[in-house]
Design an enzyme around this catalytic site. Sequence first.
Site: not given
Ligand code: PGA
Length: 246
Positions: A69, A138, A140, A145
Amino acid sequence: MSIQTQILDTSDAVAQHAARTIATHIQNKPNVILGLATGSTPVKTYAELVCLHREENLDFSKVTTFNLDEYWGLDGDHDQSYRYFMQHHLFDHINIRPWNTHVPNGKAVDATLEGEAYEAQIRACGGVDLWLIGIGQNGHIAFNEPGSDMDSLTRRIDLLADTIEANARFFENSADVPQQAITVGVGTIFAAKKVLLLATGEGKAEAIKNATQGPIGSQCPASFLQNHPDCTFLIDQEAATQISAS
Ligand code: PGA
Protein backbone atom coordinates in the site's frame (compact mmCIF):
# COMPACT_ATOMS: atom_id res chain seq x y z
CA MET A 1 -7.32 -25.23 5.95
CA SER A 2 -6.44 -23.13 8.90
CA ILE A 3 -3.87 -20.61 9.92
CA GLN A 4 -0.62 -22.08 11.24
CA THR A 5 0.25 -20.06 14.30
CA GLN A 6 3.87 -20.06 15.36
CA ILE A 7 4.65 -18.38 18.65
CA LEU A 8 8.21 -17.26 19.36
CA ASP A 9 9.58 -15.73 22.56
CA THR A 10 10.47 -12.27 21.35
CA SER A 11 10.01 -9.84 18.49
CA ASP A 12 13.70 -10.36 17.63
CA ALA A 13 13.08 -14.07 17.20
CA VAL A 14 10.07 -13.30 14.99
CA ALA A 15 12.24 -11.06 12.79
CA GLN A 16 15.02 -13.63 12.53
CA HIS A 17 12.60 -16.39 11.64
CA ALA A 18 10.77 -14.22 9.08
CA ALA A 19 14.03 -13.18 7.43
CA ARG A 20 15.21 -16.79 7.25
CA THR A 21 11.91 -17.81 5.67
CA ILE A 22 12.24 -15.10 3.04
CA ALA A 23 15.91 -16.02 2.46
CA THR A 24 14.96 -19.65 1.90
CA HIS A 25 12.38 -18.59 -0.68
CA ILE A 26 15.01 -16.52 -2.50
CA GLN A 27 17.53 -19.36 -2.40
CA ASN A 28 14.98 -21.84 -3.72
CA LYS A 29 13.73 -19.48 -6.43
CA PRO A 30 16.12 -16.60 -7.18
CA ASN A 31 13.47 -14.79 -9.27
CA VAL A 32 10.88 -15.09 -6.49
CA ILE A 33 8.03 -12.57 -6.38
CA LEU A 34 7.79 -11.16 -2.87
CA GLY A 35 4.98 -9.11 -1.41
CA LEU A 36 6.19 -6.70 1.26
CA ALA A 37 4.73 -4.62 4.06
CA THR A 38 5.60 -1.40 5.84
CA GLY A 39 4.88 -0.34 9.43
CA SER A 40 6.81 -0.90 12.64
CA THR A 41 6.50 -4.66 12.68
CA PRO A 42 8.68 -5.62 9.69
CA VAL A 43 11.49 -3.12 10.43
CA LYS A 44 13.61 -5.69 12.26
CA THR A 45 12.94 -8.30 9.59
CA TYR A 46 14.30 -5.94 6.95
CA ALA A 47 17.36 -5.25 9.12
CA GLU A 48 17.93 -9.02 9.30
CA LEU A 49 17.61 -9.32 5.52
CA VAL A 50 20.18 -6.56 5.06
CA CYS A 51 22.51 -8.53 7.38
CA LEU A 52 21.93 -11.71 5.39
CA HIS A 53 22.76 -9.83 2.21
CA ARG A 54 25.95 -8.36 3.68
CA GLU A 55 27.17 -11.35 5.63
CA GLU A 56 25.88 -14.32 3.65
CA ASN A 57 25.60 -12.78 0.18
CA LEU A 58 21.84 -13.23 0.01
CA ASP A 59 21.25 -12.23 -3.61
CA PHE A 60 18.28 -10.03 -4.48
CA SER A 61 19.37 -9.34 -8.05
CA LYS A 62 16.56 -11.37 -9.61
CA VAL A 63 13.92 -10.73 -6.94
CA THR A 64 10.78 -8.73 -7.72
CA THR A 65 8.76 -7.05 -4.99
CA PHE A 66 5.29 -5.60 -4.65
CA ASN A 67 4.33 -3.54 -1.63
CA LEU A 68 0.95 -3.63 0.00
CA ASP A 69 0.00 0.00 0.00
CA GLU A 70 0.83 3.68 -0.13
CA TYR A 71 -0.69 6.80 1.35
CA TRP A 72 -2.85 8.57 -1.18
CA GLY A 73 -1.41 12.00 -1.93
CA LEU A 74 2.19 11.31 -0.87
CA ASP A 75 4.88 10.87 -3.46
CA GLY A 76 7.83 8.57 -2.99
CA ASP A 77 10.14 11.35 -1.80
CA HIS A 78 7.94 12.19 1.18
CA ASP A 79 9.61 10.83 4.30
CA GLN A 80 6.37 9.24 5.48
CA SER A 81 5.61 7.59 2.17
CA TYR A 82 5.89 3.83 2.04
CA ARG A 83 8.19 4.05 -1.00
CA TYR A 84 10.57 6.11 1.14
CA PHE A 85 10.25 3.60 3.99
CA MET A 86 11.18 0.70 1.71
CA GLN A 87 14.18 2.51 0.25
CA HIS A 88 15.38 3.48 3.72
CA HIS A 89 14.87 0.14 5.46
CA LEU A 90 15.61 -2.32 2.67
CA PHE A 91 16.02 -1.44 -0.99
CA ASP A 92 18.94 1.00 -0.61
CA HIS A 93 20.95 -1.62 1.29
CA ILE A 94 20.58 -4.69 -0.92
CA ASN A 95 21.29 -5.49 -4.56
CA ILE A 96 17.68 -5.45 -5.71
CA ARG A 97 17.15 -3.80 -9.11
CA PRO A 98 15.13 -0.61 -8.61
CA TRP A 99 12.91 -1.43 -11.57
CA ASN A 100 11.92 -4.70 -9.91
CA THR A 101 10.46 -2.93 -6.87
CA HIS A 102 6.83 -1.85 -6.97
CA VAL A 103 4.90 0.34 -4.56
CA PRO A 104 1.47 1.70 -5.51
CA ASN A 105 1.69 5.30 -6.71
CA GLY A 106 0.05 7.54 -4.13
CA LYS A 107 0.10 10.43 -6.58
CA ALA A 108 -1.43 8.62 -9.54
CA VAL A 109 -3.77 10.76 -11.61
CA ASP A 110 -6.50 8.14 -11.49
CA ALA A 111 -6.76 5.74 -8.53
CA THR A 112 -8.89 3.23 -10.42
CA LEU A 113 -6.41 2.99 -13.29
CA GLU A 114 -3.49 2.76 -10.85
CA GLY A 115 -5.25 -0.10 -9.05
CA GLU A 116 -5.91 -1.97 -12.28
CA ALA A 117 -2.34 -1.41 -13.48
CA TYR A 118 -0.92 -2.70 -10.19
CA GLU A 119 -3.02 -5.86 -10.39
CA ALA A 120 -1.93 -6.32 -14.01
CA GLN A 121 1.74 -5.97 -13.06
CA ILE A 122 1.37 -8.63 -10.37
CA ARG A 123 -0.39 -10.94 -12.83
CA ALA A 124 2.25 -10.31 -15.51
CA CYS A 125 4.94 -11.47 -13.07
CA GLY A 126 3.04 -14.70 -12.45
CA GLY A 127 1.63 -13.77 -9.04
CA VAL A 128 3.16 -13.32 -5.61
CA ASP A 129 4.98 -16.34 -4.16
CA LEU A 130 5.23 -15.08 -0.59
CA TRP A 131 3.42 -12.11 0.87
CA LEU A 132 4.81 -10.70 4.11
CA ILE A 133 2.10 -8.74 5.90
CA GLY A 134 1.27 -7.16 9.24
CA ILE A 135 -2.05 -6.71 10.98
CA GLY A 136 -3.73 -3.61 12.36
CA GLN A 137 -5.26 -3.51 15.81
CA ASN A 138 -8.61 -3.37 14.05
CA GLY A 139 -7.85 -6.53 12.05
CA HIS A 140 -6.92 -4.82 8.80
CA ILE A 141 -4.38 -6.35 6.43
CA ALA A 142 -2.64 -3.82 4.20
CA PHE A 143 -5.14 -0.93 4.40
CA ASN A 144 -8.12 -3.23 3.98
CA GLU A 145 -10.13 -1.76 6.78
CA PRO A 146 -13.04 -3.62 8.40
CA GLY A 147 -15.78 -3.77 5.78
CA SER A 148 -13.36 -4.89 3.05
CA ASP A 149 -14.56 -7.87 1.05
CA MET A 150 -12.76 -11.12 0.44
CA ASP A 151 -12.60 -10.45 -3.29
CA SER A 152 -11.42 -6.83 -3.04
CA LEU A 153 -8.52 -5.81 -5.29
CA THR A 154 -6.14 -2.84 -5.43
CA ARG A 155 -8.08 0.38 -4.91
CA ARG A 156 -8.23 3.66 -3.07
CA ILE A 157 -9.74 3.42 0.40
CA ASP A 158 -10.76 5.78 3.19
CA LEU A 159 -8.75 5.14 6.33
CA LEU A 160 -10.72 4.66 9.54
CA ALA A 161 -10.22 6.98 12.49
CA ASP A 162 -8.42 4.32 14.56
CA THR A 163 -5.93 3.66 11.77
CA ILE A 164 -5.24 7.37 11.34
CA GLU A 165 -4.75 7.62 15.10
CA ALA A 166 -2.44 4.57 15.18
CA ASN A 167 -0.31 6.03 12.37
CA ALA A 168 -0.22 9.57 13.78
CA ARG A 169 2.90 8.59 15.75
CA PHE A 170 4.91 8.86 12.53
CA PHE A 171 3.74 12.38 11.67
CA GLU A 172 4.37 15.71 13.37
CA ASN A 173 0.64 16.38 13.69
CA SER A 174 -2.19 13.91 13.47
CA ALA A 175 -3.80 16.32 10.99
CA ASP A 176 -0.93 15.50 8.61
CA VAL A 177 -1.85 11.81 8.36
CA PRO A 178 -3.40 11.18 4.94
CA GLN A 179 -7.06 10.20 5.14
CA GLN A 180 -6.86 7.81 2.21
CA ALA A 181 -4.52 5.18 0.86
CA ILE A 182 -4.16 3.02 -2.19
CA THR A 183 -4.02 -0.59 -1.08
CA VAL A 184 -3.97 -4.05 -2.55
CA GLY A 185 -7.15 -5.93 -1.74
CA VAL A 186 -7.85 -8.89 0.48
CA GLY A 187 -8.22 -10.87 -2.75
CA THR A 188 -4.80 -9.69 -3.93
CA ILE A 189 -3.16 -10.95 -0.73
CA PHE A 190 -5.20 -14.14 -0.73
CA ALA A 191 -3.95 -14.98 -4.23
CA ALA A 192 -0.36 -15.30 -2.98
CA LYS A 193 0.95 -18.85 -2.78
CA LYS A 194 2.05 -18.26 0.80
CA VAL A 195 1.11 -15.57 3.30
CA LEU A 196 3.35 -14.82 6.29
CA LEU A 197 1.74 -12.50 8.82
CA LEU A 198 3.91 -10.97 11.54
CA ALA A 199 2.54 -9.56 14.77
CA THR A 200 4.40 -8.48 17.89
CA GLY A 201 3.35 -6.82 21.12
CA GLU A 202 0.32 -6.91 23.33
CA GLY A 203 -1.50 -4.33 21.25
CA LYS A 204 -2.03 -6.97 18.56
CA ALA A 205 -3.30 -9.72 20.87
CA GLU A 206 -7.00 -9.09 20.32
CA ALA A 207 -6.60 -8.77 16.54
CA ILE A 208 -4.71 -12.06 16.48
CA LYS A 209 -7.48 -13.78 18.43
CA ASN A 210 -10.16 -12.38 16.12
CA ALA A 211 -8.18 -13.25 12.99
CA THR A 212 -7.34 -16.82 13.96
CA GLN A 213 -10.28 -17.89 16.09
CA GLY A 214 -13.09 -15.45 15.35
CA PRO A 215 -15.75 -15.72 12.67
CA ILE A 216 -14.56 -15.29 9.09
CA GLY A 217 -15.83 -12.03 7.64
CA SER A 218 -15.16 -8.46 6.67
CA GLN A 219 -15.51 -7.25 10.28
CA CYS A 220 -11.95 -8.58 10.63
CA PRO A 221 -10.35 -8.74 7.16
CA ALA A 222 -7.43 -10.83 8.45
CA SER A 223 -9.93 -13.57 9.35
CA PHE A 224 -10.34 -14.38 5.63
CA LEU A 225 -6.86 -15.89 5.85
CA GLN A 226 -8.38 -18.82 7.78
CA ASN A 227 -9.36 -20.15 4.36
CA HIS A 228 -5.94 -19.65 2.78
CA PRO A 229 -4.16 -22.92 1.86
CA ASP A 230 -0.76 -21.79 3.19
CA CYS A 231 -0.87 -19.04 5.77
CA THR A 232 1.41 -18.74 8.79
CA PHE A 233 1.07 -16.22 11.61
CA LEU A 234 4.49 -15.67 13.15
CA ILE A 235 3.92 -13.88 16.44
CA ASP A 236 5.63 -13.20 19.74
CA GLN A 237 4.43 -14.20 23.21
CA GLU A 238 2.82 -10.83 23.82
CA ALA A 239 0.71 -10.99 20.68
CA ALA A 240 -0.32 -14.52 21.64
CA THR A 241 -1.79 -13.73 25.05
CA GLN A 242 -5.42 -14.07 23.94
CA ILE A 243 -5.13 -17.32 22.00
CA SER A 244 -4.35 -20.92 22.77
CA ALA A 245 -1.48 -22.37 20.72
CA SER A 246 -2.32 -24.55 17.72
P1 PGA B 1 2.43 -1.81 12.46
O1 PGA B 1 1.25 -1.74 11.41
O2 PGA B 1 3.40 -2.84 11.97
O3 PGA B 1 3.02 -0.42 12.45
O4 PGA B 1 1.82 -2.18 13.78
C1 PGA B 1 0.67 -2.92 10.97
C2 PGA B 1 -0.59 -2.61 10.20
O5 PGA B 1 -1.28 -1.63 10.51
O6 PGA B 1 -0.89 -3.39 9.29
